[in-house]
Design an enzyme around this catalytic site. Structure first.
Site, mmCIF file in Angstrom:
data_model
loop_
_atom_site.group_PDB
_atom_site.id
_atom_site.type_symbol
_atom_site.label_atom_id
_atom_site.label_comp_id
_atom_site.label_asym_id
_atom_site.label_seq_id
_atom_site.Cartn_x
_atom_site.Cartn_y
_atom_site.Cartn_z
ATOM 1 N N TYR A 43 0.796 -1.219 0.000
ATOM 2 C CA TYR A 43 0.000 0.000 0.000
ATOM 3 C C TYR A 43 0.835 1.280 0.000
ATOM 4 C CZ TYR A 43 -4.348 -2.600 0.837
ATOM 5 O OH TYR A 43 -5.438 -3.420 0.731
ATOM 6 N N LYS A 84 2.251 -15.024 4.040
ATOM 7 C CA LYS A 84 2.177 -15.855 2.837
ATOM 8 C C LYS A 84 3.617 -16.141 2.400
ATOM 9 C CE LYS A 84 -0.228 -17.828 -0.509
ATOM 10 N NZ LYS A 84 -1.347 -18.787 -0.357
ATOM 11 N N ASP A 132 -4.502 -17.419 3.560
ATOM 12 C CA ASP A 132 -5.736 -17.995 3.008
ATOM 13 C C ASP A 132 -6.355 -18.990 3.985
ATOM 14 O OD1 ASP A 132 -3.335 -19.195 2.381
ATOM 15 O OD2 ASP A 132 -3.949 -19.966 0.437
ATOM 16 N N ASP A 186 -5.957 -5.495 5.928
ATOM 17 C CA ASP A 186 -7.103 -4.758 5.397
ATOM 18 C C ASP A 186 -8.263 -5.715 5.163
ATOM 19 O OD1 ASP A 186 -8.703 -2.853 4.270
ATOM 20 O OD2 ASP A 186 -7.550 -2.661 2.412
#
Ligand code: NAI
Ligand code: MG
Length: 338
Positions: free
Chosen positions: A123, A175, A209, A233
């Site tokens: 971001y 991740k 996930d 987020d």
């Protein structure tokens, strides 16, 4: 000595829910010195700037703000006020607690605090177009930046928060199996900091996930979660959804130079001025602010008053299926606090 706090009522439903929140805070009988400042549309109308220098100067002085939702004017080249505040005060940790308030819903017994890294990751706004197949917009690239120091301070904040609030576990969400550098570094720092807290706060690791699925399957297994900007987020909205949506979701933005507390929702223009908005999220944000300055007893009283008003007294605003106005709800919570 009073608590010196910058107060930005904000736009849309902001002033209504701010009034209700101030009334509840007054019932705690703690001394507050509010420095009222403008932001958002109200500030554009008065000064031409959605984030006036006077507002920034006030937060620089108080290091503490309670903020209503701000409407970022569309067009006219205005920057996002929330992003500007984040950068001005290095608000590196976005903290979102989510707790089941209305029982008997799909998800009972949830009590999760999500800590999101707020300045780095994907971001940072480093994006560009690259020509491909003769098309100047044939390829798009975004750069993610994760730093060791940035990861350290947000992960340390999560572990500290856990320690101070009697929480037992921090889940580091990542991740790193795919994003070996950016997510890998975050996870590596997580493991290092976890060692410092061994015996006090435990740590586990979860791939993002799987975390998203586990939150729906068995949300009660989570305590504190810490993760990078983009994952945070998405997961923070998922968590808000688990416990009844926007009207009940508070947030804190913790920085190196200031802390700003607010509701997660926006200015709700569709119901602004009708007096029907749910002020709970901003009241709960104010309770986080009380925690932040060490007034944990008062913070607990405010949180218990919200639960008692909604569950025992069955006083509810429209979004929770009730008929109470913003003011009636605020009055009821303030009575419970007093
Ligand atoms: P929103 O959160 O304002 O509204 C979404 C829906 O939830 C609407 O139907 C609204 O009526 C309802 N809602 C929100 N808060 C509520 C409450 N306390 N009680 C009852 N119902 C509530 O999101 P939207 O419409 O996308 O954004 C409106 C404006 O707010 C935009 O200008 C946006 O930029 C701004 N915004 C500001 C934020 C901030 O200052 N932190 C955060 C999110 C949006
Ligand atoms: Mg979001």
């Amino acid at each position: 000595m009073a608590y010196d706090i910058t107060l930005i009522p904000g736009d849309g439903i902001g002033p209504e829910i701010t009034d209700a929140t101030l009334q509840v805070l007054q019932a705690t009988r703690l001394p507050f010195a509010w420095d009222r400042q403008l932001g958002g549309t109200a500030a554009v109308v008065a000064t031409g700037d959605p984030l006036p220098e006077a507002t920034l100067a006030s937060i620089r002085r108080t290091h503490l703000a309670l903020k209503g939702p701000l409407t970022t004017p569309v067009g006219g080249g205005f920057r996002s006020i929330n992003v500007a505040l984040r950068q001005a005060f290095e608000l590196y940790a976005n903290v979102r607690p989510a707790r089941t308030i209305v029982p008997g819903g799909r998800f009972d017994g949830i009590d999760i605090v999500l800590v999101r890294e707020n300045l780095e990751g994907l971001y940072i706004g480093q994006e560009r177009w690259v020509e491909r197949d003769g098309d100047p917009h044939g390829q798009a690239e975004s750069v993610a930046v994760v730093t060791r120091s940035g990861s350290e301070r947000v992960i340390r904040y999560a572990f500290d928060y856990a320690g101070k609030h009697g929480r037992k576990n921090v889940t580091v969400v990542h991740k790193a199996n795919i994003l070996k550098h950016t997510s890998g570094l975050f996870l590596e720092v997580g493991r290092e900091i976890a060692r410092e807290y061994q015996g006090r706060v435990s740590m586990n690791e979860l791939i993002v996930d799987n975390c998203a699925m586990q939150l729906v399957l068995r949300p009660e297994q989570f305590d504190v979660i810490v993760t990078t900007n983009l994952f945070g987020d998405i997961l923070s909205d998922e968590i808000a959804g688990l416990v009844g949506g926007l009207g009940l979701a508070p947030g804190g933005n913790i920085g190196a130079h200031a802390a700003i507390f607010e509701a997660v929702h926006g200015s709700a223009p569709d119901i602004a001025g009708l007096g029907v908005a749910n002020p709970s999220a901003l009241i709960l944000a104010a309770a986080m602010m009380l925690d932040h300055v060490g007034e944990t007893d008062a913070a607990d009283r405010v949180r218990r008053a919200i639960v008692a008003t909604i569950v025992a007294d069955r006083v509810r605003t429209r979004d929770l299926g009730g008929t109470a106005s913003t003011k009636e709800f605020g009055d009821a919570v303030a009575r419970r606090v007093a």
